[in-house]
Design a protein around this motif. Structure first.
Motif, PDB file in Angstrom:
ATOM      1  N   GLY A  30       0.807  -1.217   0.000  1.00  0.00           N
ATOM      2  CA  GLY A  30       0.000   0.000   0.000  1.00  0.00           C
ATOM      3  C   GLY A  30       0.834   1.257   0.000  1.00  0.00           C
ATOM      4  N   GLY A  31       2.086   1.167   0.444  1.00  0.00           N
ATOM      5  CA  GLY A  31       2.954   2.337   0.467  1.00  0.00           C
ATOM      6  C   GLY A  31       3.488   2.751  -0.885  1.00  0.00           C
ATOM      7  N   PHE A  32       3.222   1.960  -1.916  1.00  0.00           N
ATOM      8  CA  PHE A  32       3.712   2.300  -3.257  1.00  0.00           C
ATOM      9  C   PHE A  32       3.284   3.709  -3.672  1.00  0.00           C
ATOM     10  N   THR A  33       1.972   3.979  -3.590  1.00  0.00           N
ATOM     11  CA  THR A  33       1.481   5.252  -4.123  1.00  0.00           C
ATOM     12  C   THR A  33       1.891   6.432  -3.261  1.00  0.00           C
ATOM     13  N   ALA A  34       2.193   6.171  -1.981  1.00  0.00           N
ATOM     14  CA  ALA A  34       2.667   7.254  -1.114  1.00  0.00           C
ATOM     15  C   ALA A  34       4.153   7.493  -1.302  1.00  0.00           C
ATOM     16  N   ASP A  35       4.810   6.612  -2.117  1.00  0.00           N
ATOM     17  CA  ASP A  35       6.247   6.687  -2.332  1.00  0.00           C
ATOM     18  C   ASP A  35       6.967   6.740  -0.981  1.00  0.00           C
ATOM     19  N   ALA A  36       6.546   5.842  -0.086  1.00  0.00           N
ATOM     20  CA  ALA A  36       7.051   5.848   1.284  1.00  0.00           C
ATOM     21  C   ALA A  36       8.534   5.515   1.324  1.00  0.00           C
ATOM     22  N   THR A  37       9.289   6.243   2.141  1.00  0.00           N
ATOM     23  CA  THR A  37      10.710   5.965   2.360  1.00  0.00           C
ATOM     24  C   THR A  37      10.952   5.717   3.845  1.00  0.00           C
ATOM     25  N   HIS A  38      12.028   4.985   4.123  1.00  0.00           N
ATOM     26  CA  HIS A  38      12.385   4.632   5.489  1.00  0.00           C
ATOM     27  C   HIS A  38      13.877   4.885   5.678  1.00  0.00           C
ATOM     28  N   PRO A  39      14.317   5.336   6.848  1.00  0.00           N
ATOM     29  CA  PRO A  39      15.753   5.507   7.092  1.00  0.00           C
ATOM     30  C   PRO A  39      16.473   4.161   6.981  1.00  0.00           C
ATOM     31  N   PHE A  40      17.590   4.151   6.303  1.00  0.00           N
ATOM     32  CA  PHE A  40      18.309   2.915   6.035  1.00  0.00           C
ATOM     33  C   PHE A  40      18.634   2.159   7.325  1.00  0.00           C
ATOM     34  N   GLY A  41      19.083   2.862   8.365  1.00  0.00           N
ATOM     35  CA  GLY A  41      19.455   2.192   9.602  1.00  0.00           C
ATOM     36  C   GLY A  41      18.277   1.497  10.254  1.00  0.00           C
TER      37      GLY A  41
ATOM     38  N   GLY B  76      24.516  -8.894  -0.370  1.00  0.00           N
ATOM     39  CA  GLY B  76      24.715  -7.904   0.663  1.00  0.00           C
ATOM     40  C   GLY B  76      24.119  -6.558   0.316  1.00  0.00           C
ATOM     41  N   LEU B  77      24.322  -5.611   1.224  1.00  0.00           N
ATOM     42  CA  LEU B  77      23.783  -4.266   1.072  1.00  0.00           C
ATOM     43  C   LEU B  77      24.904  -3.291   0.769  1.00  0.00           C
ATOM     44  N   PRO B  78      24.611  -2.220   0.062  1.00  0.00           N
ATOM     45  CA  PRO B  78      25.645  -1.208  -0.200  1.00  0.00           C
ATOM     46  C   PRO B  78      25.928  -0.403   1.060  1.00  0.00           C
ATOM     47  N   ASP B  79      27.075   0.263   1.050  1.00  0.00           N
ATOM     48  CA  ASP B  79      27.376   1.183   2.156  1.00  0.00           C
ATOM     49  C   ASP B  79      26.502   2.421   2.017  1.00  0.00           C
ATOM     50  N   ALA B  80      25.813   2.756   3.087  1.00  0.00           N
ATOM     51  CA  ALA B  80      24.947   3.934   3.079  1.00  0.00           C
ATOM     52  C   ALA B  80      24.813   4.435   4.508  1.00  0.00           C
ATOM     53  N   PRO B  81      24.695   5.740   4.682  1.00  0.00           N
ATOM     54  CA  PRO B  81      24.484   6.270   6.043  1.00  0.00           C
ATOM     55  C   PRO B  81      23.135   5.823   6.593  1.00  0.00           C
ATOM     56  N   ASP B  82      23.018   5.813   7.921  1.00  0.00           N
ATOM     57  CA  ASP B  82      21.798   5.335   8.557  1.00  0.00           C
ATOM     58  C   ASP B  82      20.573   6.158   8.194  1.00  0.00           C
ATOM     59  N   ASP B  83      20.779   7.416   7.810  1.00  0.00           N
ATOM     60  CA  ASP B  83      19.618   8.249   7.468  1.00  0.00           C
ATOM     61  C   ASP B  83      19.326   8.261   5.972  1.00  0.00           C
ATOM     62  N   ALA B  84      20.023   7.428   5.202  1.00  0.00           N
ATOM     63  CA  ALA B  84      19.762   7.375   3.755  1.00  0.00           C
ATOM     64  C   ALA B  84      18.363   6.818   3.502  1.00  0.00           C
ATOM     65  N   PRO B  85      17.599   7.401   2.568  1.00  0.00           N
ATOM     66  CA  PRO B  85      16.246   6.892   2.301  1.00  0.00           C
ATOM     67  C   PRO B  85      16.262   5.524   1.625  1.00  0.00           C
ATOM     68  N   VAL B  86      15.321   4.689   2.025  1.00  0.00           N
ATOM     69  CA  VAL B  86      15.096   3.384   1.405  1.00  0.00           C
ATOM     70  C   VAL B  86      13.635   3.327   0.972  1.00  0.00           C
ATOM     71  N   ARG B  87      13.390   2.837  -0.231  1.00  0.00           N
ATOM     72  CA  ARG B  87      12.011   2.710  -0.715  1.00  0.00           C
ATOM     73  C   ARG B  87      11.877   1.417  -1.497  1.00  0.00           C
ATOM     74  N   LEU B  88      10.660   0.959  -1.653  1.00  0.00           N
ATOM     75  CA  LEU B  88      10.406  -0.221  -2.478  1.00  0.00           C
ATOM     76  C   LEU B  88      10.655   0.099  -3.952  1.00  0.00           C
ATOM     77  N   TRP B  89      11.296  -0.820  -4.619  1.00  0.00           N
ATOM     78  CA  TRP B  89      11.491  -0.691  -6.064  1.00  0.00           C
ATOM     79  C   TRP B  89      10.160  -0.913  -6.772  1.00  0.00           C
ATOM     80  N   HIS B  90       9.910  -0.132  -7.809  1.00  0.00           N
ATOM     81  CA  HIS B  90       8.696  -0.306  -8.629  1.00  0.00           C
ATOM     82  C   HIS B  90       9.122  -0.329 -10.094  1.00  0.00           C
ATOM     83  N   PRO B  91       8.587  -1.256 -10.886  1.00  0.00           N
ATOM     84  CA  PRO B  91       9.032  -1.373 -12.283  1.00  0.00           C
ATOM     85  C   PRO B  91       8.793  -0.131 -13.121  1.00  0.00           C
TER      86      PRO B  91
END
Length: 771
Positions: free
Chosen positions: A420-431, A470-485
């Motif tokens: 459901g968060g797709f349309t809100a383009d929801a992001t989460h802090p990487f950490g 594995g995961l890339p190096d990113a700061p804890d506050d870097a945004p993370v979002r679901l990939w969409h085609p």
């Protein structure tokens, strides 16, 4: 004369040239919020003395527009509104106090001095015994001064039942006038002219000084009474534990606490909900069905994962026959709303202990796509539940099975919230995403099976599938979002699809194979509506159930007044966009309720209301997800997917759909089959075209439609009706996503590839008839 002036004249002093004047929807849409605020006091004043027909007609049009949007009132317009309310007392013997309070709440400047008309309104309504808008009555009385407020409070106390409701009344009566006006916006039950509540009304109410503490005391009082009933300290009477006034008071307290997301609330609901949902005796009734439903309605406004879990637990234990069905309906709305509340949606309640030792055996709730109960002895996995555990640990086994259900519900809620968060383009802090979700014992398998994008540098998003590396190096506050085609190239989409099939990764919902819907030239031409899914015939009851399951609101069609058409709607993008899907009743005969589909439109939230938007203005991801829902409704419920349908005009539609261009869902199935079939034993007998999966059997060759799963046989294209067994070979083939229609197509393909081994005479007769 401008439109506002023309409407004002038509309502107050119509001229000869106003005869026959009927403002259109397009005309009214041009009015600004301030224009509406100017017109609504005049509209309320129409009707005192046999108005001209044009006055009444324009009044209804203006009030209708005011109910859909958020007007703004200048201080002068507020003063006129109170004047209209007072002037209308003589003829109406009533006044819409909610409308008056709402005008002050939406005032663009300092409030005018309306103390005198406020006193007149309150005294008149008290004298007439009209207290059906208690919150607005208290608000207006507060503006009128202490004397009239005390009079209103005394009257309401005399009419209010239950100590919890009386305590709330005393609290509300002491609020400052501006807070009372704000609270009145939460209850429009007896107002027929007010605009919708402001989008942030409850959040602002929750910020009123002292309200959070009072809400907690109210909920604790309710829980204490419910516990006393369960303990036998208070008498049990079915659905009489709380008065209607108390139910409303507790509902307001719940909304305040939920809007604030108070940390003490989950434990309180865990105590309150079971106590009001099951009788202390063996009766199949419950202490307060009304309060249970009121709290679930509060959850629809401000859902939390913990409350969803608590409601699901109650749903399993309640003994009243009709309550689980009603809770199921309400939970669909709660979960749809939770998906839009991205700030809390991914928070997982503590499930409890997942591993226990039971008499030399180890029991563990294992999460791998779904929750299951597994047993082992000395580290060696066992099949099923050991007999000693069933015999000697019945209570513990029951608790573990309940835990499996609870964990399963949490996983399902998490998946729906993520999707459901797709349309809100929801992001989460990487950490937080990494520590609280990716490595979580319950959430981890779901999160690892999805593709994510991490912003490793400004504007640079890197896609990862945690299950494969594995995961890339990113700061804890870097945004993370679901990939969409829709944000990727076709080559990138193909690569992800290949990877899922190669690694046999089944995603919790369709992501890499997700359909994309882009604006078509026809939609660019129609501008404000889409006919892409119009003119289909669908099984209405099935579609209505799907609408509710996907979080759409819709009225029921039927052979009654107003039941011939409806417009289902769903809000998207955290409430900023709305999609509307029109459908009409086509046939109600022989209990085969058939609906016809029509246009799809979009609205954008503006000024607190909805305004129709051109399709080109809709964000591509929002447009795609909305159209995907509509395609699902049509594809799953169309009578074209029913091989037994054959009568008259409907048969013509059935044949038309067989030869129609494939929908996006059919194209996706074809793409998946091209990857799946080469890994099966029937690969040499199958080929995938644009519309059909062609299967070469020993007796005949078959074409299975990728949209409907219907079958035609070569060379004469005679249709073959097949109902495959649930455990057909195709059901064992790995699928990278859940799709009942794709599984059905594969089951039929395995059956028909070995048509010489079929023993079902009803199928053989059809095959041999034209072979």
């Amino acid at each position: 004369m401008d439109l506002t002036g023309r409407l004002l004249r038509a309502m107050t002093a119509p001229a000869p040239e106003d005869e026959g004047f009927h403002p259109s929807g397009a005309d009214l849409a041009r009015l600004s919020a301030e224009d509406l605020g100017t017109l609504l006091p005049a509209a309320y004043g129409v009707g005192r003395e046999a108005p001209a027909f044009v006055s009444t007609s324009v009044r209804f049009a203006v009030e209708g527009e005011g109910r859909e949007r958020q007007p703004r009132y200048t201080p002068e317009a507020c003063e006129r509104m109170f004047g209209a309310l007072v002037d209308g007392l003589a003829s109406r013997r009533w006044a819409d106090l909610t409308l008056g309070a709402g005008a002050l709440l939406r005032c663009t400047g300092p409030w005018p001095d309306v103390a005198r008309p406020a006193r007149v309104l309150v005294k008149s309504l008290l004298a007439a015994g009209r207290t059906d808008q208690p919150l607005a009555l208290l608000a207006i009385a507060g503006i009128g001064g202490d004397r009239v407020r005390r009079a209103a409070t005394r009257r309401l106390r005399a009419e209010t039942a239950g100590p919890i409701a009386l305590e709330e009344l005393d609290f509300l009566a002491a609020l400052a006038p501006e807070h009372g006006v704000l609270l009145s916006d939460t209850d429009h039950t007896h107002s027929f002219t007010s605009p919708p509540p402001l989008a942030d009304t409850w959040e602002r109410v929750a910020a009123i000084p002292g309200y959070a503490g009072f809400a907690r005391r109210t909920l604790e009082s309710a829980a204490a009474r419910a516990r006393a009933i369960q303990a036998g300290e208070l008498p049990f009477r079915a659905d009489k534990a709380f008065t209607p006034d108390e139910v409303a008071a507790v509902g307001r307290a719940a909304r305040v606490a939920l809007a604030r997301d108070e940390p003490w609330l989950p434990a309180l609901f865990d105590a309150l909900l079971p106590a009001v949902s099951v009788a202390p005796t063996q009766a199949k009734s419950l202490p307060s069905q009304a309060l249970l439903y009121e709290i679930v309605r509060a959850a629809q406004a401000f859902p939390t994962p913990e409350l969803v879990t608590a409601i699901r637990a109650v749903r399993r234990t309640v003994r009243h026959a009709g309550v689980p069905k009603q809770l199921d309906k309400m939970l669909k709305k709660v979960e749809a709303a939770l998906a839009e509340r991205t700030e809390v949606a991914l928070r997982l309640p503590d499930p409890g202990v997942l591993r226990r030792d039971l008499g030399g055996y180890t029991a563990e709730v294992v999460v791998a796509g779904k929750a299951e109960l597994a047993f082992a002895k000395d580290g060696r996995p066992l099949k099923g539940v050991p007999a000693p555990v069933r015999r000697d640990h019945k209570a513990e086994l029951k608790e573990l099975r309940e835990l499996v259900k609870r964990v399963g519900a949490q996983i399902a809620t998490l998946a729906r919230a993520l999707e459901g968060g797709f349309t809100a383009d929801a992001t989460h802090p990487f950490g937080h995403w990494r520590d609280a979700l990716l490595h979580h014992s319950i959430a981890g398998p779901t999160v690892r099976g999805l593709i994510w994008e991490i912003e490793t540098a400004p504007g640079r998003w890197q896609a990862v599938l945690p299950e494969t590396g594995g995961l890339p190096d990113a700061p804890d506050d870097a945004p993370v979002r679901l990939w969409h085609p829709i944000r990727s190239t076709p080559d990138e989409v193909r690569a992800w699809r290949d990877l899922l099939v190669e690694r046999r990764i089944r995603q919790p919902f369709k992501q890499a194979f997700r359909e994309i819907y882009l604006l078509t030239p026809a939609e660019e031409e129609t501008q404000t509506y889409s006919n892409r899914f119009a003119a289909h015939l669908v099984h209405y009851r099935r579609m209505f159930a799907l609408l509710r399951a996907r979080g759409w609101t819709s009225g029921m069609l039927g052979p009654w007044d107003g039941g011939g058409e409806d417009e289902a709607a769903r809000t998207l993008a955290a409430g900023e966009w709305r999609v509307r899907f029109s459908h009409v009743l086509a046939d109600w005969a022989d209990e085969r309720e058939i609906a016809g589909t029509d246009r799809v439109r979009f609205d954008r939230r503006a000024g607190g209301g909805w305004r129709e938007a051109p399709l080109a203005a809709v964000p591509p991801l929002v447009f795609s997800e909305a159209m995907r829902d509509v395609d699902l409704f049509v594809g799953v419920t169309s009578i074209a997917a029913d091989p037994l349908w054959a009568d008259g005009e409907a048969r013509t539609y059935w044949m038309r759909e067989w030869d129609a261009d494939p929908a996006e869902t059919a194209r996706t199935r074809g793409d998946a089959l091209r990857r799946i079939l080469p890994r099966t034993k029937i690969a040499g007998r199958c080929s995938v075209g644009d519309r059909h999966l062609v299967v070469r059997g020993e007796l005949r060759t078959y074409k299975i439609h990728l949209g409907s799963a219907n079958i035609a046989m070569e060379p004469d294209d005679a249709f073959l009706c097949v109902v495959p067994e649930r455990r057909a070979p195709g059901a064992k083939v790995f699928l990278p996503f859940e799709d009942e229609r794709l599984a059905l197509i594969l089951s039929k393909a395995f059956l028909l590839a070995a048509d010489d081994t079929i023993t079902d005479e009803s199928i053989l007769t059809q095959i041999k008839r034209g072979a």
